[in-house]
Scaffold this motif. Structure first.
Motif, PDB file in Angstrom:
ATOM      1  N   GLU A  51     -49.200 -47.063 -20.086  1.00  0.00           N
ATOM      2  CA  GLU A  51     -49.348 -47.281 -18.638  1.00  0.00           C
ATOM      3  C   GLU A  51     -49.191 -45.973 -17.873  1.00  0.00           C
ATOM      4  O   GLU A  51     -49.973 -45.670 -16.962  1.00  0.00           O
ATOM      5  N   LEU A  52     -48.184 -45.188 -18.285  1.00  0.00           N
ATOM      6  CA  LEU A  52     -47.973 -43.899 -17.617  1.00  0.00           C
ATOM      7  C   LEU A  52     -49.168 -42.971 -17.808  1.00  0.00           C
ATOM      8  O   LEU A  52     -49.626 -42.317 -16.871  1.00  0.00           O
ATOM      9  N   THR A 104     -41.093 -40.933 -10.636  1.00  0.00           N
ATOM     10  CA  THR A 104     -39.781 -41.102 -11.263  1.00  0.00           C
ATOM     11  C   THR A 104     -39.764 -40.444 -12.624  1.00  0.00           C
ATOM     12  O   THR A 104     -38.831 -39.729 -12.979  1.00  0.00           O
ATOM     13  N   PHE A 105     -40.842 -40.718 -13.350  1.00  0.00           N
ATOM     14  CA  PHE A 105     -40.894 -40.132 -14.692  1.00  0.00           C
ATOM     15  C   PHE A 105     -40.870 -38.614 -14.630  1.00  0.00           C
ATOM     16  O   PHE A 105     -40.114 -37.955 -15.345  1.00  0.00           O
ATOM     17  N   ARG A 109     -45.378 -48.894 -22.205  1.00  0.00           N
ATOM     18  CA  ARG A 109     -45.077 -48.166 -20.967  1.00  0.00           C
ATOM     19  C   ARG A 109     -45.667 -46.762 -21.025  1.00  0.00           C
ATOM     20  O   ARG A 109     -46.119 -46.230 -19.999  1.00  0.00           O
ATOM     21  N   TYR A 123     -39.402 -44.721 -23.897  1.00  0.00           N
ATOM     22  CA  TYR A 123     -40.485 -45.493 -23.287  1.00  0.00           C
ATOM     23  C   TYR A 123     -41.265 -46.178 -24.395  1.00  0.00           C
ATOM     24  O   TYR A 123     -41.694 -45.521 -25.347  1.00  0.00           O
ATOM     25  N   ARG A 147     -43.883 -44.771  -9.957  1.00  0.00           N
ATOM     26  CA  ARG A 147     -43.436 -44.780 -11.365  1.00  0.00           C
ATOM     27  C   ARG A 147     -43.634 -43.432 -12.026  1.00  0.00           C
ATOM     28  O   ARG A 147     -42.795 -42.936 -12.768  1.00  0.00           O
ATOM     29  N   LEU A 148     -44.786 -42.841 -11.697  1.00  0.00           N
ATOM     30  CA  LEU A 148     -45.102 -41.539 -12.290  1.00  0.00           C
ATOM     31  C   LEU A 148     -44.159 -40.484 -11.730  1.00  0.00           C
ATOM     32  O   LEU A 148     -43.677 -39.604 -12.461  1.00  0.00           O
TER      33      LEU A 148
END
Lengths: 59, 166
Positions: free
Chosen positions: B76-77, B21-22, B73, B69, B18-19
């Motif tokens: 979370e990131l 992708t961000f 979210r 976001y 996820r990180l």
């Protein structure tokens, strides 16, 4: 309207001179001089001087 | 050069998907390839919203758009990034550690008066307690003398001469 007759006996508050706000209530004839006595104040837990509260304005 | 790139690759392998992708969508200036200026080297996502963590005002309509976001979210990131020690790669966010600390200093524990330079107001009786106790203490110090005076003269005389404190 006619004024209501003043009662002969009044109830007075004797206030603790220890400034605790504690007081006793007594009754006395209106014409008598103000009451005072040494009594127990439970807030300072000691016998202190109690004096009659000053009469408030009218009434 | 090469070392930094290999370091970035190492880092990328360790980060959660996820990180990654961000960071691929919103790469910070720190991990851009050499010679690329942040102004010219923008992804399409960055073109649209420079900081996806903040609400944006539409240039034409003037309407405010929500952050890309959500706060949840974002949090979370940030949490993920913090665990992998790469929080500084994320753009500014209200959920970031520094911002949170700053808010904590400014507002305290959200209980009014616990911030820096603030005071807990308290109830009125609590604010007046000190003065009240002082008054009482002084009255008690004067009490033996008062009682001595009281006993030394007829009561009518005392009550007449005595000035009521208050």
């Amino acid at each position: 309207m006619a004024k209501k007759a003043k009662s002969r006996i009044i109830s007075v508050r004797l206030i603790s001179m220890a400034m605790t706000g504690y007081f006793y209530t007594f009754t006395r004839p209106r014409t008598r001089m103000p009451m005072s006595m040494i009594k127990y104040d439970p807030i300072v837990r000691r016998r202190v001087l109690f004096l009659e509260q000053k009469r408030s304005g009218k009434k | 050069m090469a070392t930094t790139i290999s370091k970035n690759v190492q880092l990328a392998k360790a980060l959660p998907a996820r990180l990654l992708t961000f960071l691929a969508r919103y790469p910070p200036a720190a991990i851009l390839p050499d010679g690329a200026t942040p102004e010219t080297h923008k992804t399409a996502y960055q073109e649209e919203t420079p900081n996806p963590f903040l609400p944006t005002k539409h240039p034409v309509t003037g309407r405010w758009h929500n952050p890309k976001y959500s706060l949840r979210r974002q949090a979370e990131l940030v949490k993920m990034a913090r665990e992998h020690h790469v929080e500084e790669l994320l753009p500014f966010t209200p959920k970031g550690t520094e911002e949170r600390l700053r808010k904590r200093v400014e507002l305290g524990l959200r209980v009014k008066g616990t911030g820096v330079g603030q005071k807990v107001k308290g109830h009125k009786h609590e604010r007046q307690l000190q003065a009240k106790m002082e008054k009482r203490r002084e009255a008690m110090l004067k009490m033996p003398e008062l009682i001595r005076q009281y006993r030394s003269m007829p009561r009518w005389k005392f009550t007449k001469t005595f000035k009521f404190p208050k």
